[in-house]
Design an enzyme around this catalytic site. Structure first.
Site, PDB file in Angstrom:
ATOM      1  N   ASP A 178     -11.555   5.084  -2.753  1.00  0.00           N
ATOM      2  CA  ASP A 178     -11.355   3.637  -2.848  1.00  0.00           C
ATOM      3  C   ASP A 178     -11.503   3.108  -4.271  1.00  0.00           C
ATOM      4  O   ASP A 178     -12.030   3.774  -5.150  1.00  0.00           O
ATOM      5  CB  ASP A 178     -12.403   2.910  -1.990  1.00  0.00           C
ATOM      6  CG  ASP A 178     -13.799   2.972  -2.611  1.00  0.00           C
ATOM      7  OD1 ASP A 178     -14.246   4.078  -2.952  1.00  0.00           O
ATOM      8  OD2 ASP A 178     -14.420   1.899  -2.777  1.00  0.00           O
ATOM      9  N   ARG A 233      -8.265   3.238   0.565  1.00  0.00           N
ATOM     10  CA  ARG A 233      -8.635   4.480   1.240  1.00  0.00           C
ATOM     11  C   ARG A 233      -7.529   4.951   2.181  1.00  0.00           C
ATOM     12  O   ARG A 233      -7.404   6.141   2.468  1.00  0.00           O
ATOM     13  CB  ARG A 233      -9.916   4.288   2.072  1.00  0.00           C
ATOM     14  CG  ARG A 233     -11.158   3.994   1.254  1.00  0.00           C
ATOM     15  CD  ARG A 233     -12.392   4.137   2.145  1.00  0.00           C
ATOM     16  NE  ARG A 233     -13.564   3.478   1.597  1.00  0.00           N
ATOM     17  CZ  ARG A 233     -14.397   4.019   0.728  1.00  0.00           C
ATOM     18  NH1 ARG A 233     -14.159   5.232   0.271  1.00  0.00           N
ATOM     19  NH2 ARG A 233     -15.446   3.379   0.299  1.00  0.00           N
ATOM     20  N   ASP A 251     -15.241  13.693  -1.031  1.00  0.00           N
ATOM     21  CA  ASP A 251     -13.894  13.395  -1.509  1.00  0.00           C
ATOM     22  C   ASP A 251     -13.648  13.927  -2.913  1.00  0.00           C
ATOM     23  O   ASP A 251     -12.630  14.538  -3.184  1.00  0.00           O
ATOM     24  CB  ASP A 251     -13.616  11.872  -1.438  1.00  0.00           C
ATOM     25  CG  ASP A 251     -14.664  11.006  -2.116  1.00  0.00           C
ATOM     26  OD1 ASP A 251     -15.650  11.545  -2.672  1.00  0.00           O
ATOM     27  OD2 ASP A 251     -14.509   9.772  -2.090  1.00  0.00           O
ATOM     28  N   ASP A 273     -17.347  14.541  -9.305  1.00  0.00           N
ATOM     29  CA  ASP A 273     -17.094  13.879 -10.585  1.00  0.00           C
ATOM     30  C   ASP A 273     -18.232  14.261 -11.551  1.00  0.00           C
ATOM     31  O   ASP A 273     -18.215  15.344 -12.118  1.00  0.00           O
ATOM     32  CB  ASP A 273     -17.000  12.376 -10.303  1.00  0.00           C
ATOM     33  CG  ASP A 273     -16.586  11.541 -11.497  1.00  0.00           C
ATOM     34  OD1 ASP A 273     -15.731  11.990 -12.270  1.00  0.00           O
ATOM     35  OD2 ASP A 273     -17.119  10.428 -11.651  1.00  0.00           O
TER      36      ASP A 273
HETATM   37  P1  5GP Z   1     -20.345  11.985  -8.659  1.00  0.00           P
HETATM   38  O1  5GP Z   1     -21.687  11.685  -8.077  1.00  0.00           O
HETATM   39  O2  5GP Z   1     -19.917  13.427  -8.609  1.00  0.00           O
HETATM   40  O3  5GP Z   1     -20.193  11.396 -10.029  1.00  0.00           O
HETATM   41  O4  5GP Z   1     -19.309  11.115  -7.898  1.00  0.00           O
HETATM   42  C1  5GP Z   1     -18.950  11.251  -6.642  1.00  0.00           C
HETATM   43  C2  5GP Z   1     -18.470   9.923  -6.105  1.00  0.00           C
HETATM   44  O5  5GP Z   1     -17.966   9.051  -7.143  1.00  0.00           O
HETATM   45  C3  5GP Z   1     -17.305  10.165  -5.190  1.00  0.00           C
HETATM   46  O6  5GP Z   1     -17.752  10.437  -3.892  1.00  0.00           O
HETATM   47  C4  5GP Z   1     -16.547   8.856  -5.324  1.00  0.00           C
HETATM   48  O7  5GP Z   1     -17.092   7.909  -4.437  1.00  0.00           O
HETATM   49  C5  5GP Z   1     -16.812   8.388  -6.734  1.00  0.00           C
HETATM   50  N1  5GP Z   1     -15.683   8.748  -7.641  1.00  0.00           N
HETATM   51  C6  5GP Z   1     -15.732   9.577  -8.689  1.00  0.00           C
HETATM   52  N2  5GP Z   1     -14.529   9.662  -9.306  1.00  0.00           N
HETATM   53  C7  5GP Z   1     -13.697   8.861  -8.609  1.00  0.00           C
HETATM   54  C8  5GP Z   1     -12.309   8.529  -8.735  1.00  0.00           C
HETATM   55  O8  5GP Z   1     -11.548   8.970  -9.598  1.00  0.00           O
HETATM   56  N3  5GP Z   1     -11.817   7.639  -7.819  1.00  0.00           N
HETATM   57  C9  5GP Z   1     -12.595   7.107  -6.836  1.00  0.00           C
HETATM   58  N4  5GP Z   1     -11.996   6.260  -5.996  1.00  0.00           N
HETATM   59  N5  5GP Z   1     -13.895   7.412  -6.673  1.00  0.00           N
HETATM   60  C10 5GP Z   1     -14.445   8.274  -7.562  1.00  0.00           C
HETATM   61 MG    MG Z   2     -17.794   8.611  -2.369  1.00  0.00          MG
END
Ligand code: 5GP
Ligand code: MG
Length: 180
Positions: A158, A164, A99, A102
């Site tokens: 979410d 969602r 999704d 980040d």
């Molecule tokens: P990463 O491991 O790249 O930091 O994060 C990925 C996961 O963090 C995504 O799959 C999601 O579940 C969560 N995430 C990161 N940023 C957001 C955001 O702005 N909104 C939501 N709902 N989830 C986020």
């Molecule tokens: Mg996720």
């Protein structure tokens, strides 16, 4: 639910246009090659369902589940809940679909885990990309939209398990972040 949204970042029609664009790129990249879309549960279920229906070439579908501990807006330690079977991984060209990219920790770790288990190739496709938050050197091969450093919900994303099912992407009111 809608009253908790402060602003809409991507409307349903903007999302469709973004997915059409990415689906065309994915189609060109994999034309003539077998590949498997690996959808990262739960957040990517909506995006991957819409994406694959716009890719008019053969593909297979598999799922992986990863989650960060905690219900808040800050990611905790990453836990791999389940991976595709060895048969679904070994020697396959995998397109990991998530999704949002980040910090990069989730896709970085999942890509490594799938490569370690014998995938022929691991590429990545994300609905949203938040480059300002990156902690590891990782970029997606395909992405629909870039977003600023803002916590977003909807279209699979979410907050504490909710939102969602919103058909658009929006930012939550501070009050909703505090009380959910
Ligand atoms: P990463 O491991 O790249 O930091 O994060 C990925 C996961 O963090 C995504 O799959 C999601 O579940 C969560 N995430 C990161 N940023 C957001 C955001 O702005 N909104 C939501 N709902 N989830 C986020
Ligand atoms: Mg996720």
């Amino acid at each position: 639910m809608h009253e908790d949204i402060e602003s809409v970042l991507f409307t349903e029609s903007e999302i469709v246009a973004g997915i059409d664009r990415v689906a065309a790129s994915v189609t060109e990249a994999y034309r003539g090659r077998d590949f498997t879309v690996v959808s990262v549960l739960k957040g990517a279920c909506i995006f991957s369902s819409d994406l694959i229906r716009r890719i008019p070439i053969p593909l297979e579908l598999a799922f992986v589940s990863a989650s960060s501990y905690g219900d808040g807006t800050e990611a905790g330690e990453l836990k791999l809940n389940f991976l595709p079977t060895n048969q679904e991984i070994e020697g396959r060209n995998l397109l990991l679909v998530d999704d949002i990219l980040d910090t990069g920790n989730t896709l970085n770790r999942l890509s490594a885990a799938l490569a370690e288990r014998g995938a022929a190739e691991v590429s990545t496709c994300v609905f949203l990309d938040k480059p300002a938050r990156r902690q590891v050197d990782f970029e997606a091969d395909f992405r629909c939209f870039e977003v600023e450093d803002l916590f977003v919900v909807g279209y699979g994303l979410d907050y504490a398990g909710r939102y969602r099912n919103l058909p658009f992407v929006g930012a939550l009111h501070q009050a909703a972040l505090a009380t959910s």
